[in-house]
Design a protein around this motif. Sequence first.
Motif, PDB file in Angstrom:
ATOM      1  N   ALA A  32       0.828  -1.205   0.000  1.00 41.98           N
ATOM      2  CA  ALA A  32       0.000   0.000   0.000  1.00 41.98           C
ATOM      3  C   ALA A  32       0.862   1.254   0.000  1.00 41.98           C
ATOM      4  O   ALA A  32       2.004   1.242   0.474  1.00 41.98           O
ATOM      5  CB  ALA A  32      -0.915   0.013   1.224  1.00 41.98           C
ATOM      6  N   ARG A  33       0.294   2.332  -0.552  1.00 38.09           N
ATOM      7  CA  ARG A  33       0.880   3.674  -0.447  1.00 38.09           C
ATOM      8  C   ARG A  33      -0.006   4.423   0.534  1.00 38.09           C
ATOM      9  O   ARG A  33      -1.226   4.502   0.362  1.00 38.09           O
ATOM     10  CB  ARG A  33       0.907   4.359  -1.806  1.00 38.09           C
ATOM     11  N   LEU A  34       0.606   4.950   1.586  1.00 37.35           N
ATOM     12  CA  LEU A  34      -0.130   5.558   2.687  1.00 37.35           C
ATOM     13  C   LEU A  34       0.300   6.996   2.924  1.00 37.35           C
ATOM     14  O   LEU A  34       1.440   7.368   2.641  1.00 37.35           O
ATOM     15  CB  LEU A  34       0.104   4.764   3.976  1.00 37.35           C
ATOM     16  N   GLN A  35      -0.602   7.776   3.510  1.00 37.76           N
ATOM     17  CA  GLN A  35      -0.295   9.147   3.923  1.00 37.76           C
ATOM     18  C   GLN A  35      -0.501   9.228   5.435  1.00 37.76           C
ATOM     19  O   GLN A  35      -1.638   9.275   5.909  1.00 37.76           O
ATOM     20  CB  GLN A  35      -1.205  10.130   3.206  1.00 37.76           C
ATOM     21  N   PRO A  36       0.587   9.223   6.214  1.00 42.19           N
ATOM     22  CA  PRO A  36       0.467   9.300   7.671  1.00 42.19           C
ATOM     23  C   PRO A  36      -0.163  10.624   8.099  1.00 42.19           C
ATOM     24  O   PRO A  36       0.017  11.648   7.448  1.00 42.19           O
ATOM     25  CB  PRO A  36       1.912   9.211   8.168  1.00 42.19           C
ATOM     26  N   GLU A  37      -0.896  10.591   9.218  1.00 41.28           N
ATOM     27  CA  GLU A  37      -1.542  11.810   9.711  1.00 41.28           C
ATOM     28  C   GLU A  37      -0.520  12.843  10.173  1.00 41.28           C
ATOM     29  O   GLU A  37      -0.783  14.036  10.087  1.00 41.28           O
ATOM     30  CB  GLU A  37      -2.542  11.481  10.822  1.00 41.28           C
TER      31      GLU A  37
END
Length: 92
Positions: free
Chosen positions: A39-44
């Motif tokens: 997955a490609r994720l965007q951390p908060e």
Amino acid sequence: MEQRRSSRWPARLRVMKLFDSSKRFLIECRVLDLSRTGARLQPEVARPLPMRLNVRSDEAEPFQAARLVWSRAGEIGITFIDPDKDISAWEA
């Protein structure tokens, strides 16, 4: 040229929670792309993360072991250590 092992699909409305190897919560991430293998994720928020992670999309889901592959410009990439584990519930 993309060199992916499996096709991916956009998943912008999904959230994935990252945990350390002891399954202590680390951070929540928005899922940007999801495939059977990673997955490609965007951390908060930006913070250091360990290479070995456990992830899940909600409290009812089992943990999925993962490895941090890359981190840049507010996004991270992970690969699932056991990509044959069923993640079909995460596709919705």
